[in-house]
Design an enzyme around this catalytic site. Structure first.
Site, short mmCIF file in Angstrom:
data_model
loop_
_atom_site.label_atom_id
_atom_site.label_comp_id
_atom_site.label_asym_id
_atom_site.label_seq_id
_atom_site.Cartn_x
_atom_site.Cartn_y
_atom_site.Cartn_z
N HIS A 120 5.99 6.10 -2.48
CA HIS A 120 7.34 6.59 -2.80
C HIS A 120 7.25 8.07 -3.17
O HIS A 120 8.04 8.90 -2.73
CB HIS A 120 7.93 5.89 -4.03
CG HIS A 120 8.04 4.40 -3.93
ND1 HIS A 120 7.92 3.59 -5.02
CD2 HIS A 120 8.27 3.59 -2.88
CE1 HIS A 120 8.08 2.34 -4.67
NE2 HIS A 120 8.28 2.30 -3.36
N ARG A 159 11.72 -5.32 6.25
CA ARG A 159 12.55 -4.89 5.11
C ARG A 159 13.96 -4.71 5.65
O ARG A 159 14.19 -3.92 6.55
CB ARG A 159 12.02 -3.59 4.53
CG ARG A 159 12.71 -3.16 3.24
CD ARG A 159 11.84 -2.15 2.55
NE ARG A 159 12.40 -1.59 1.33
CZ ARG A 159 13.13 -0.47 1.30
NH1 ARG A 159 13.40 0.19 2.40
NH2 ARG A 159 13.55 -0.01 0.16
N ALA A 196 3.12 1.63 2.94
CA ALA A 196 4.30 0.76 2.83
C ALA A 196 5.38 1.45 2.00
O ALA A 196 6.57 1.41 2.34
CB ALA A 196 3.93 -0.58 2.22
N CYS A 255 0.83 -1.20 0.00
CA CYS A 255 0.00 0.00 0.00
C CYS A 255 0.87 1.26 0.00
O CYS A 255 2.09 1.19 0.12
CB CYS A 255 -0.90 -0.01 1.22
SG CYS A 255 0.00 0.09 2.77
FE1 CFM Z 1 12.84 0.05 -5.82
FE2 CFM Z 1 12.28 -2.29 -5.98
FE3 CFM Z 1 10.88 -0.60 -4.40
FE4 CFM Z 1 13.39 -1.32 -3.80
FE5 CFM Z 1 12.53 -3.29 -2.13
FE6 CFM Z 1 11.40 -4.15 -4.39
FE7 CFM Z 1 10.03 -2.57 -2.78
MO1 CFM Z 1 10.57 -5.04 -2.05
S1 CFM Z 1 14.22 -1.64 -5.70
S2 CFM Z 1 12.40 0.59 -3.75
S3 CFM Z 1 14.36 -2.12 -2.02
S4 CFM Z 1 10.96 -0.76 -6.53
S5 CFM Z 1 12.64 -5.19 -3.01
S6 CFM Z 1 11.96 -4.28 -6.56
S7 CFM Z 1 9.34 -4.25 -3.82
S8 CFM Z 1 10.84 -3.07 -0.87
S9 CFM Z 1 9.07 -0.68 -3.12
#
Ligand code: CFM
Length: 537
Positions: free
Chosen positions: A187, A89, A58, A55
């Site tokens: 993000h 994580r 997260a 989500c």
């Molecule tokens: Fe970038 Fe990723 Fe992500 Fe990531 Fe991660 Fe991920 Fe993630 Mo899991 S590199 S930041 S450190 S998009 S592994 S493939 S899914 S936490 S949001």
């Protein structure tokens, strides 16, 4: 074993027609004769489908803010949102003074029914005061969970009042879980506020050393960024900040002083890279530090950007030495891995990044994709102008930055920039699709039904994914390697990381465990059913 459109249609044929129509746009059979295959991405998951996505909360608190070690991250919400995000994580961090590292703590307002009914603002303010009294951090973040948005707690004004009371930055993030279709929205929310309020919030104008860089979109999972930085520092780079692995508030404030921004995870951070270029004139370079060849290529591209003879020479020296050290070990592991086939389905960048490393071990990636990436992560940035904003993406506030009149500085002449763009991925990313083999499967937001069906048809030897599908896959007798948290291992990035990965994958193949598991389709009849649309016939 290449798949055909017909076989994909057969898998989807078991679904209701509306769902079929939707899902068929998220799955591609790679066809090298068609240069511009379009995939649908970053749209809502169909309700009822078991997705691997997370989500917005997260993505904001867990992914981007969480690794900032010297800030305290308060979660305003019920305890479950914190409990299930605590330590899962594996973003590592270390500080010289251990009292400046809050990564192992979990701060929550622990909202109860009373707070949902009467409001939680007072409780949040009291939590901030308590945090200040006990830990006295440099800065605080507040992340909103779903109920906070539903009941209308004004976390922004609570944050502002706390800033006045305590004289530090208290940043509030409206990253309620339901904002947007996945963690990708989170993000964006996190990065916008860090860009607006933290980056450049310092009187320093210049980095103390030459070849100053930021590493954007690297989160130090299992120690990845430490392995990358080891090599970068030896070559002669000065790492100003990592955003946000083993990152800190203090370093982020200096990010405007870098001469170049590296972008490891394009998905989570490309807009920050763009904004840093607009505001300070700092170009960005797409890098990939997963895999031996990709690491070497990224280092060479960086050296080309700076164009310094000593740096170029040192880069070659380090690459030569590192490769000579690891290659004999990789060769040993390759004997176990050679000829195997992998599925590589991860969040928003690793589904692409790990394919090179698999290939170096002799493993072919037959299916790859992302949970929550956008079309540009698949098709490359050239499609950006064609992506139409929808009601979900419009829900996320946009940040508009302008050129900083004092700090903006041109790092490359237009001619040199043009020349470099032809040779290295300067301010550009070409996406995952271009690297996939003919007949391989590219799938967006893979769900559990499709996972099982694709496994049945393609019979991969290893499934690289996350915790949500790991056990299902293992029960089918197939080794699963977590590419999110690396299970308990890592680092996997850089030269040293490649050996760790090769070791772990080889161990998975060599384990006798799989011989004791009989996949269900070997000894159980497959139930066949039909969906009657509009109810029972
Ligand atoms: Fe970038 Fe990723 Fe992500 Fe990531 Fe991660 Fe991920 Fe993630 Mo899991 S590199 S930041 S450190 S998009 S592994 S493939 S899914 S936490 S949001």
């Amino acid at each position: 074993m290449a798949m055909t459109e017909k076989e994909v249609a057969e898998i989807l044929g078991k679904l209701p027609s509306k769902v079929q129509k939707n899902r068929s746009k998220h799955i591609l059979v790679k066809d090298c004769s068609q240069p511009d295959q379009v995939i649908e991405a970053n749209t809502r998951t169909i309700p009822g489908i078991i997705t691997n996505r997370g989500c917005a909360y997260a993505g904001c608190k867990g992914v981007v803010l969480g690794p900032l070690k010297d800030m305290i991250h308060i979660v305003h919400g019920p305890i479950g949102c914190s409990y299930y995000a605590w330590g899962t994580r594996r973003n590592k961090g270390r500080t010289e003074d251990p009292s400046e590292n809050f990564l192992n703590y979990c701060f929550s307002t622990d909202m109860q029914e009373k707070d949902i009914v009467f409001g939680g603002e007072k409780k949040l303010a009291a939590t901030i005061d308590e945090v200040m009294k006990i830990f006295n951090p440099k800065a605080i973040t507040i992340s909103a969970t779903c109920p906070v948005g539903l009941i209308g707690d004004d976390i922004q004004s609570v944050g502002r009042a706390a800033e006045e009371r305590h004289g530090i930055q208290v940043l509030a993030f409206n990253c309620e879980g339901y904002k947007g279709v996945s963690q990708s929205a989170g993000h964006h929310i996190a990065n916008n506020i860090l860009m607006d309020k933290v980056i450049g919030n310092s009187t320093e104008e210049k980095a103390p050393k030459p070849f100053a860089i930021n590493i954007l979109g690297e989160y130090n999972i299992g120690g990845d960024s430490w392995e990358i930085e080891r090599v970068l520092k030896e070559i002669g780079y000065h790492v100003v900040s990592v955003m946000t692995g083993d990152g800190s508030y203090e370093e982020l404030r200096l990010a405007h002083t870098a001469q170049l921004n590296l972008v490891q995870c394009h998905r989570s951070i490309n807009y920050i890279a763009e904004m840093l270029e607009t505001k300070y004139g700092t170009p960005w370079l797409k890098v990939n530090f997963i895999g031996i060849n990709s690491t070497a290529e990224s280092l060479r591209n960086m050296a080309q950007y700076f164009g310094d003879e000593t740096l170029i020479r040192k880069t070659e020296e380090v690459i030569l030495r590192e490769q000579a050290t690891i290659q004999p070990r990789i060769d040993q592991y390759r004997k176990i891995c050679d000829g195997k086939r992998a599925f590589c389905f991860v969040g928003g960048s690793r589904g692409h990044h790990y394919q090179g490393l698999f290939a170096e071990l002799g493993i072919e990636t037959v299916l790859a994709g992302y949970e929550f990436a956008h079309r540009d992560d698949y098709e490359g940035r050239s499609v950006l102008p064609t992506i139409k904003p929808d009601s979900d993406s419009k829900n996320i506030p946009e940040l508009h930055v302008e050129r900083d009149t004092e700090r903006y500085c041109v790092k490359l002449t237009p001619e040199i920039a043009e020349e470099l763009r032809a040779k290295i991925p300067l301010s550009n990313y070409k996406g995952l699709n271009i690297d996939m083999q003919d007949g391989s499967i590219i799938v967006d937001d893979l769900n559990h039904y499709e996972t099982e069906e694709f496994i049945r048809l393609l019979k991969p030897d290893i499934f690289a994914s996350g915790i949500k599908d790991k056990y299902v896959v293992q029960k089918m007798g197939i080794p699963a390697k977590q590419i999110h948290s690396y299970d308990y291992s890592g680092p996997y990035a850089g030269f040293g990381g490649a050996v760790n990965f090769a070791r772990d994958v080889s161990m998975a193949f060599a384990s006798p465990t799989w011989n004791y598991i009989i996949p269900p389709w070997h000894d159980q009849p497959l139930l066949d059913g039909q969906i009657n649309e509009g109810g029972a016939a």
